[in-house]
Motif scaffolding. Structure first.
Motif, PDB file in Angstrom:
ATOM      1  N   VAL A 117      31.795  41.217  39.257  1.00  0.00           N
ATOM      2  CA  VAL A 117      32.278  42.399  38.873  1.00  0.00           C
ATOM      3  C   VAL A 117      32.832  43.445  40.048  1.00  0.00           C
ATOM      4  O   VAL A 117      34.190  43.777  39.715  1.00  0.00           O
ATOM      5  N   LEU A 118      32.284  43.603  41.127  1.00  0.00           N
ATOM      6  CA  LEU A 118      32.854  44.462  42.190  1.00  0.00           C
ATOM      7  C   LEU A 118      34.180  43.742  42.686  1.00  0.00           C
ATOM      8  O   LEU A 118      35.302  44.465  42.859  1.00  0.00           O
ATOM      9  N   ALA A 119      34.255  42.446  42.970  1.00  0.00           N
ATOM     10  CA  ALA A 119      35.500  41.722  43.230  1.00  0.00           C
ATOM     11  C   ALA A 119      36.583  41.823  42.237  1.00  0.00           C
ATOM     12  O   ALA A 119      37.828  41.938  42.820  1.00  0.00           O
ATOM     13  N   SER A 120      36.203  41.887  40.846  1.00  0.00           N
ATOM     14  CA  SER A 120      37.187  41.913  40.136  1.00  0.00           C
ATOM     15  C   SER A 120      37.869  43.320  40.100  1.00  0.00           C
ATOM     16  O   SER A 120      38.889  43.494  39.959  1.00  0.00           O
ATOM     17  N   ILE A 121      36.923  44.066  40.175  1.00  0.00           N
ATOM     18  CA  ILE A 121      37.442  45.853  40.301  1.00  0.00           C
ATOM     19  C   ILE A 121      38.261  45.892  41.553  1.00  0.00           C
ATOM     20  O   ILE A 121      39.367  46.627  41.396  1.00  0.00           O
ATOM     21  N   SER A 122      37.992  45.107  42.779  1.00  0.00           N
ATOM     22  CA  SER A 122      38.744  45.173  43.934  1.00  0.00           C
ATOM     23  C   SER A 122      40.187  44.659  43.690  1.00  0.00           C
ATOM     24  O   SER A 122      41.224  45.527  44.121  1.00  0.00           O
ATOM     25  N   LEU A 123      40.259  43.424  43.008  1.00  0.00           N
ATOM     26  CA  LEU A 123      41.368  43.030  42.547  1.00  0.00           C
ATOM     27  C   LEU A 123      42.283  43.807  42.108  1.00  0.00           C
ATOM     28  O   LEU A 123      43.563  44.100  42.183  1.00  0.00           O
ATOM     29  N   ALA A 124      41.753  44.400  40.846  1.00  0.00           N
ATOM     30  CA  ALA A 124      42.320  45.437  40.148  1.00  0.00           C
ATOM     31  C   ALA A 124      43.091  46.515  40.678  1.00  0.00           C
ATOM     32  O   ALA A 124      44.165  47.048  40.469  1.00  0.00           O
TER      33      ALA A 124
END
Length: 536
Positions: free
Chosen positions: A502-509
């Motif tokens: 989840v955190l990695a997805s938010i980071s990419l976004a």
């Protein structure tokens, strides 16, 4: 009142006939009718001798062309030329092909004002013609007039970026660009252009210039104070008069800061294709190392296709976009459009190889081909803006911005792929993402520091725009960079499982969001002066 009283007395005393009085008034010529009668008594127009002095009586010879000549001492800034041009060409309400700017003295004890009328400069090497992807411009081989072909135009607006003098104007209602053609139809029958004929002081005329002489003067930087660098396109307009190159004169709009057009479809095109290439690189590397990379391959395809599709929204006439290959020889925009399938095609095939067994043997080849096509395409994207020679779009800044988007996309996607595949983020990718983000922030800080310099420096103008009217966007991207490129990658390292995904997805976004805002500023904060007191 006395006339009314007299008429009343006449009517009451002598039986005055009101109908006869009205008929007598009708038989009397008005001022316009009397002028028309005098006009008919002459062989030609009353001012024909004057008009003939303002246009050449012969065509240009070899190596020569027609050009505007403006006597700055005679220009009073009345804007009669602007009105005449507008009416003669049937322009829209907010459309102008000729404008009047102003120079003023930079010395407080020596006040002076100089009006400057300006239109298309019919350059020796027109940037609009060189950059047009559909060959919608042509330079008359005899007269040298630069003509826009309305029927050929697709409304990409690239000529408005290539012209340093802000001459071509985009019509929202027509979906095309239009510009001054020196009223060549009038010149063909011996009539002066509308602006020339309307000037009460005779400040504008058509003259013949030697193109070689124009080239020499442009190389020496001799054109007009506070106009764009003439070496870019070699403008032919001659400004004469005592204040032509007076070093004390500066544009009256020097202190004005105008937010430029954001070009949102181009923002989406540039950012998403660059981020998509970064995700593709992360996927291919993962595929070569571990055999995975499916998630980032799909993300790369979706993001890139969305960016490529956004390009169509930028065209005024998208149905004619197929003509874009016509300018392949000279236009970087044509090259970008033609090479885009070399990026998108292999990318789609590479993503499909994770689901279609028949494509699996070609997976690596398709991935590498897509990376190669993407790098070449994005290089063409960068050159589209670099060749305009605008300081805010210079090679170091443009390649730095576009390259950083690719790198950040690669590292953020690698983090996400690692979190999905192994349950933990890649420490190498996370720390590299933090380092690249810090470098990016330092570079932006150095650029913003230029706001203390004089506004004659276009980069200082851009910095003030980013700290002024564009401050919310400027600080927003810095916040998203800090979140997606520094805080979340460090947080991902300290977590695992679903939380890390989840955190990695938010980071990419967040990283993509920051790059989108940065690309909006790339267009909106570009503030290179075009002509004196004429903000773009």
């Amino acid at each position: 009142m006395a006339i009314v009283q007299q008429n009343t007395d006449d009517i009451s005393g002598q039986g005055f006939d009101l109908v006869e009085m009205l008929l007598a008034e009708q038989r009397d010529l008005s001022a316009v009718e009397r002028f028309s009668q005098r006009h008919d008594q002459h062989a030609g127009p009353l001012l024909e001798p004057t008009y003939l002095q303002l246009i050449p009586l012969t065509e240009p010879g070899p190596g020569e062309q027609y050009a505007f000549e403006v006597d700055l001492d005679a220009c009073s800034g009345c804007k009669a030329c602007v009105v005449a041009c507008h009416n003669m060409n049937g322009l829209e309400e907010a459309e102008t092909w000729r404008r009047v700017g102003m120079l003023q003295s930079s010395v407080a004890t020596q006040p002076a004002v100089q009006h400057v009328t300006t239109a298309c400069h019919h350059c020796v090497e027109p940037g609009c013609l060189q950059g047009c992807p559909v060959q919608a411009y042509e330079k008359d081989p005899v007269l040298g007039i630069v003509v826009h072909l309305d029927d050929q135009c697709i409304g990409c607006k690239y000529c408005t970026l290539m012209c340093p003098y802000d001459v071509p104007k985009f019509s929202e209602t027509k979906g095309i660009v239009r510009k001054c053609d020196m009223c060549r139809n009038r010149l063909a029958v011996g009539e002066a252009p509308a602006c020339v004929q309307s000037c009460p002081n005779g400040a504008i005329k058509i003259t013949i210039v030697a193109q070689a002489e124009v080239t020499v003067q442009s190389s020496a930087g001799q054109f007009l104070k506070d106009a764009a660098n003439p070496r870019i396109t070699q403008p032919t307009t001659r400004y004469v008069g005592r204040n032509r190159l007076n070093a004390q004169m500066q544009s009256a709009g020097t202190q004005e800061l105008t937010v430029n057009h954001a070009h949102l479809p181009l923002v989406a095109l540039l950012t998403l294709t660059q981020a998509g290439l970064g995700m593709l690189i992360a996927s291919v590397v993962t595929c070569l190392l571990t055999g995975g990379g499916m998630v980032t391959a799909v993300l790369a395809t979706v993001v890139t296709l969305a960016g490529a599709a956004a390009a169509g929204a930028h065209l005024g006439r998208p149905l004619y976009g197929f003509r874009v290959f016509l300018g392949l020889r000279t236009s970087w925009l044509s090259r970008e459009a033609v090479l885009m399938p070399a990026f998108v095609g292999p990318l789609v095939g590479y993503a499909a190889s994770f689901f279609v067994p028949l494509l699996l043997p070609f997976q690596t080849m398709l991935g590498l081909a897509a990376i190669g096509g993407g790098l070449v395409t994005i290089f063409c994207s960068a050159m589209i803006y670099i060749v305009t020679r605008r300081p805010f779009w210079q090679a170091s800044l443009t390649l730095g911005k576009f390259g950083t988007t690719i790198i950040l996309g690669t590292l953020a996607a690698a983090n996400l792929q690692s979190a999905i595949s192994t349950g933990t983020a890649s420490s190498i990718a996370s720390l590299a993402l933090v380092a690249v983000t810090l470098v990016r922030l330092v570079a932006e800080y150095q650029l913003l520091q230029l706001h203390t310099q004089e506004l004659s420096n276009p980069l200082a103008r851009s910095a003030r725009l980013m700290l002024g009217p564009l401050a919310p966007l400027s600080w927003g991207r810095i916040g998203l960079w800090s979140l997606g490129g520094i805080l979340l990658p460090l947080a991902v390292l300290a977590t695992g499982g679903v939380v890390s995904v989840v955190l990695a997805s938010i980071s990419l976004a967040a990283v993509i969001g920051a790059e989108l805002l940065d690309r909006v500023l790339y267009f909106s904060a570009e503030s290179t002066p075009a002509m004196p007191s004429l903000p773009k």
